[in-house]
Design a protein around this motif. Structure first.
Motif, PDB file in Angstrom:
ATOM      1  N   GLY A 146       0.822  -1.205   0.000  1.00  0.00           N
ATOM      2  CA  GLY A 146       0.000   0.000   0.000  1.00  0.00           C
ATOM      3  C   GLY A 146       0.855   1.253   0.000  1.00  0.00           C
ATOM      4  N   ALA A 147       1.973   1.194  -0.719  1.00  0.00           N
ATOM      5  CA  ALA A 147       2.932   2.298  -0.736  1.00  0.00           C
ATOM      6  C   ALA A 147       3.317   2.630  -2.165  1.00  0.00           C
ATOM      7  CB  ALA A 147       4.179   1.910   0.062  1.00  0.00           C
ATOM      8  N   GLU A 148       3.963   3.774  -2.314  1.00  0.00           N
ATOM      9  CA  GLU A 148       4.493   4.162  -3.616  1.00  0.00           C
ATOM     10  C   GLU A 148       5.709   3.301  -3.943  1.00  0.00           C
ATOM     11  OE1 GLU A 148       3.187   6.361  -5.753  1.00  0.00           O
ATOM     12  OE2 GLU A 148       1.522   6.524  -4.330  1.00  0.00           O
ATOM     13  N   PRO A 149       5.934   3.023  -5.226  1.00  0.00           N
ATOM     14  CA  PRO A 149       7.066   2.159  -5.587  1.00  0.00           C
ATOM     15  C   PRO A 149       8.404   2.617  -5.012  1.00  0.00           C
ATOM     16  CG  PRO A 149       5.679   2.522  -7.502  1.00  0.00           C
ATOM     17  CD  PRO A 149       5.144   3.413  -6.412  1.00  0.00           C
ATOM     18  N   HIS A 150       8.664   3.937  -5.024  1.00  0.00           N
ATOM     19  CA  HIS A 150       9.967   4.421  -4.563  1.00  0.00           C
ATOM     20  C   HIS A 150      10.168   4.261  -3.055  1.00  0.00           C
ATOM     21  CE1 HIS A 150       7.334   8.020  -4.324  1.00  0.00           C
ATOM     22  NE2 HIS A 150       7.977   8.195  -3.192  1.00  0.00           N
ATOM     23  N   ASP A 151       9.091   3.920  -2.328  1.00  0.00           N
ATOM     24  CA  ASP A 151       9.205   3.687  -0.891  1.00  0.00           C
ATOM     25  C   ASP A 151       9.481   2.215  -0.565  1.00  0.00           C
ATOM     26  OD1 ASP A 151       8.762   6.351  -0.110  1.00  0.00           O
ATOM     27  OD2 ASP A 151       6.589   6.085  -0.258  1.00  0.00           O
ATOM     28  N   ILE A 152       9.570   1.393  -1.594  1.00  0.00           N
ATOM     29  CA  ILE A 152       9.745  -0.046  -1.391  1.00  0.00           C
ATOM     30  C   ILE A 152      11.098  -0.487  -1.937  1.00  0.00           C
ATOM     31  CG2 ILE A 152       8.834  -2.345  -1.922  1.00  0.00           C
ATOM     32  CD1 ILE A 152       6.108  -0.921  -2.486  1.00  0.00           C
ATOM     33  N   THR A 153      11.831  -1.238  -1.129  1.00  0.00           N
ATOM     34  CA  THR A 153      13.067  -1.880  -1.579  1.00  0.00           C
ATOM     35  C   THR A 153      12.834  -3.380  -1.595  1.00  0.00           C
ATOM     36  OG1 THR A 153      14.446  -0.138  -0.608  1.00  0.00           O
ATOM     37  CG2 THR A 153      15.532  -2.237  -1.143  1.00  0.00           C
ATOM     38  N   TYR A 154      12.982  -3.991  -2.771  1.00  0.00           N
ATOM     39  CA  TYR A 154      12.851  -5.444  -2.861  1.00  0.00           C
ATOM     40  C   TYR A 154      14.240  -6.047  -2.714  1.00  0.00           C
ATOM     41  CZ  TYR A 154      11.202 -10.046  -4.038  1.00  0.00           C
ATOM     42  OH  TYR A 154      10.898 -11.380  -3.964  1.00  0.00           O
ATOM     43  N   VAL A 155      14.378  -6.995  -1.800  1.00  0.00           N
ATOM     44  CA  VAL A 155      15.671  -7.601  -1.491  1.00  0.00           C
ATOM     45  C   VAL A 155      15.697  -9.020  -2.055  1.00  0.00           C
ATOM     46  CG1 VAL A 155      17.311  -8.173   0.341  1.00  0.00           C
ATOM     47  CG2 VAL A 155      15.703  -6.248   0.648  1.00  0.00           C
ATOM     48  N   GLY A 156      16.601  -9.273  -2.987  1.00  0.00           N
ATOM     49  CA  GLY A 156      16.645 -10.578  -3.625  1.00  0.00           C
ATOM     50  C   GLY A 156      18.051 -11.087  -3.863  1.00  0.00           C
ATOM     51  N   ASP A 157      18.123 -12.360  -4.234  1.00  0.00           N
ATOM     52  CA  ASP A 157      19.414 -13.001  -4.497  1.00  0.00           C
ATOM     53  C   ASP A 157      19.667 -13.217  -5.984  1.00  0.00           C
ATOM     54  OD1 ASP A 157      17.333 -14.942  -4.598  1.00  0.00           O
ATOM     55  OD2 ASP A 157      18.817 -16.549  -4.435  1.00  0.00           O
ATOM     56  N   ARG A 158      18.708 -12.813  -6.807  1.00  0.00           N
ATOM     57  CA  ARG A 158      18.861 -13.008  -8.247  1.00  0.00           C
ATOM     58  C   ARG A 158      18.728 -11.677  -8.983  1.00  0.00           C
ATOM     59  NH1 ARG A 158      15.446 -18.142 -10.385  1.00  0.00           N
ATOM     60  NH2 ARG A 158      16.281 -17.290 -12.315  1.00  0.00           N
ATOM     61  N   VAL A 159      19.606 -11.480  -9.951  1.00  0.00           N
ATOM     62  CA  VAL A 159      19.535 -10.271 -10.778  1.00  0.00           C
ATOM     63  C   VAL A 159      18.311 -10.337 -11.686  1.00  0.00           C
ATOM     64  CG1 VAL A 159      20.691  -8.930 -12.578  1.00  0.00           C
ATOM     65  CG2 VAL A 159      22.020  -9.899 -10.684  1.00  0.00           C
ATOM     66  N   ASP A 160      18.116 -11.494 -12.346  1.00  0.00           N
ATOM     67  CA  ASP A 160      17.049 -11.618 -13.348  1.00  0.00           C
ATOM     68  C   ASP A 160      15.658 -11.659 -12.733  1.00  0.00           C
ATOM     69  OD1 ASP A 160      17.525 -14.114 -12.176  1.00  0.00           O
ATOM     70  OD2 ASP A 160      17.180 -15.241 -14.021  1.00  0.00           O
ATOM     71  N   ASN A 161      15.497 -12.327 -11.620  1.00  0.00           N
ATOM     72  CA  ASN A 161      14.179 -12.516 -11.013  1.00  0.00           C
ATOM     73  C   ASN A 161      13.800 -11.422 -10.023  1.00  0.00           C
ATOM     74  OD1 ASN A 161      13.256 -14.869 -12.237  1.00  0.00           O
ATOM     75  ND2 ASN A 161      12.824 -15.864 -10.302  1.00  0.00           N
ATOM     76  N   ASP A 162      14.790 -10.766  -9.440  1.00  0.00           N
ATOM     77  CA  ASP A 162      14.542  -9.850  -8.332  1.00  0.00           C
ATOM     78  C   ASP A 162      14.928  -8.404  -8.638  1.00  0.00           C
ATOM     79  OD1 ASP A 162      13.772 -12.110  -6.766  1.00  0.00           O
ATOM     80  OD2 ASP A 162      15.853 -12.490  -6.257  1.00  0.00           O
ATOM     81  N   VAL A 163      16.203  -8.200  -8.894  1.00  0.00           N
ATOM     82  CA  VAL A 163      16.724  -6.839  -9.023  1.00  0.00           C
ATOM     83  C   VAL A 163      16.147  -6.122 -10.241  1.00  0.00           C
ATOM     84  CG1 VAL A 163      18.802  -5.442  -9.352  1.00  0.00           C
ATOM     85  CG2 VAL A 163      18.844  -7.399  -7.777  1.00  0.00           C
ATOM     86  N   VAL A 164      16.303  -6.707 -11.413  1.00  0.00           N
ATOM     87  CA  VAL A 164      15.865  -6.040 -12.646  1.00  0.00           C
ATOM     88  C   VAL A 164      14.356  -5.778 -12.665  1.00  0.00           C
ATOM     89  CG1 VAL A 164      15.704  -6.301 -15.161  1.00  0.00           C
ATOM     90  CG2 VAL A 164      17.863  -6.797 -13.988  1.00  0.00           C
ATOM     91  N   PRO A 165      13.499  -6.782 -12.360  1.00  0.00           N
ATOM     92  CA  PRO A 165      12.054  -6.501 -12.392  1.00  0.00           C
ATOM     93  C   PRO A 165      11.594  -5.547 -11.287  1.00  0.00           C
ATOM     94  CG  PRO A 165      12.445  -8.771 -11.725  1.00  0.00           C
ATOM     95  CD  PRO A 165      13.755  -8.222 -12.167  1.00  0.00           C
ATOM     96  N   ALA A 166      12.248  -5.553 -10.136  1.00  0.00           N
ATOM     97  CA  ALA A 166      11.885  -4.593  -9.086  1.00  0.00           C
ATOM     98  C   ALA A 166      12.187  -3.170  -9.547  1.00  0.00           C
ATOM     99  CB  ALA A 166      12.627  -4.908  -7.791  1.00  0.00           C
ATOM    100  N   LEU A 167      13.356  -2.974 -10.141  1.00  0.00           N
ATOM    101  CA  LEU A 167      13.709  -1.648 -10.658  1.00  0.00           C
ATOM    102  C   LEU A 167      12.746  -1.229 -11.769  1.00  0.00           C
ATOM    103  CD1 LEU A 167      17.613  -1.958 -10.766  1.00  0.00           C
ATOM    104  CD2 LEU A 167      16.242  -0.664  -9.105  1.00  0.00           C
ATOM    105  N   ALA A 168      12.368  -2.178 -12.630  1.00  0.00           N
ATOM    106  CA  ALA A 168      11.426  -1.876 -13.714  1.00  0.00           C
ATOM    107  C   ALA A 168      10.066  -1.461 -13.168  1.00  0.00           C
ATOM    108  CB  ALA A 168      11.277  -3.090 -14.634  1.00  0.00           C
ATOM    109  N   ALA A 169       9.710  -1.957 -11.972  1.00  0.00           N
ATOM    110  CA  ALA A 169       8.433  -1.594 -11.346  1.00  0.00           C
ATOM    111  C   ALA A 169       8.515  -0.267 -10.600  1.00  0.00           C
ATOM    112  CB  ALA A 169       8.000  -2.705 -10.387  1.00  0.00           C
TER     113      ALA A 169
END
Length: 198
Positions: A146-169
């Protein structure tokens, strides 16, 4: 000022999956090291871990084995990485809100809830009906926070599954390269050596 969120992936971030992979090695009739080497080789070649399992056990029903292992592979206290509880405590002390969301079966949610990590929500891809890296998974993360995207940090172990799609969102991303996918792909954000660095 809005409250920041940190949303954590499960396997390779909160949970060391060694016990699960050891169990899979036994099911497939290979050594743990042989399974690990085959998984790493296939992942580098762009194949999934399911491909590896089928390759190592041709003719076996991998999905049937997976269904039989669901309860066995559910996260337990000793599967948690040692930095998880200290990192969560420090984040909560700073007023950060915490969520957990990863590509996991339905059975993982109650197992994670039983660990009492203090997350405000625990969600699985099976429960949401969509897996990372699909954009809709990250839309579900946004809804859950229930927050704006820039207020959320997604923490992951994969570049393809976690980092790249989180940044794209539109979210921030933190990369913790450990576990099976450690170092697979160049990350657009700096790598952390432990969750306590958050």
């Amino acid at each position: 000022m809005s409250t920041p969120w940190f949303v954590f992936d499960v396997g390779g971030v909160l949970v060391d999956e060694t016990r699960s992979w050891q169990g899979w090695a036994g099911e497939l009739g290979v050594t743990y090291d042989a399974l690990w080497d085959a998984l790493c080789e296939d992942i580098r070649a762009g194949h999934s871990h399911r491909h590896t399992m089928q390759r190592l056990a041709p003719g076996r029903d991998i999905m049937a084995i997976r269904r039989a292992r669901l309860a066995l592979d559910a996260p337990l206290e000793h599967d948690l990485y040692p930095d998880v509880r200290p990192a969560f405590a420090a984040l909560r002390a700073r007023g950060v809100r915490i969520g957990i969301a990863g590509n996991q079966p339905l059975e993982a949610a109650p197992a994670l809830e039983a660990l009492s990590l203090g997350a405000e929500f625990i969600a699985t891809s099976a429960g949401w009906g969509v897996q990372k890296p699909h954009p809709r998974f990250f839309e579900e993360v946004l809804k859950a926070c229930g927050a704006e995207p820039h207020d959320i940090t997604y923490v992951g172990d994969r570049v393809d599954n976690d980092v790249v799609p989180a940044l794209a969102a539109g979210m921030r991303a933190a990369y913790v390269p450990r576990g099976l996918w450690a170092g697979m792909g160049a990350s657009p954000v700096p790598a952390l050596s432990a969750l306590t660095e958050l």
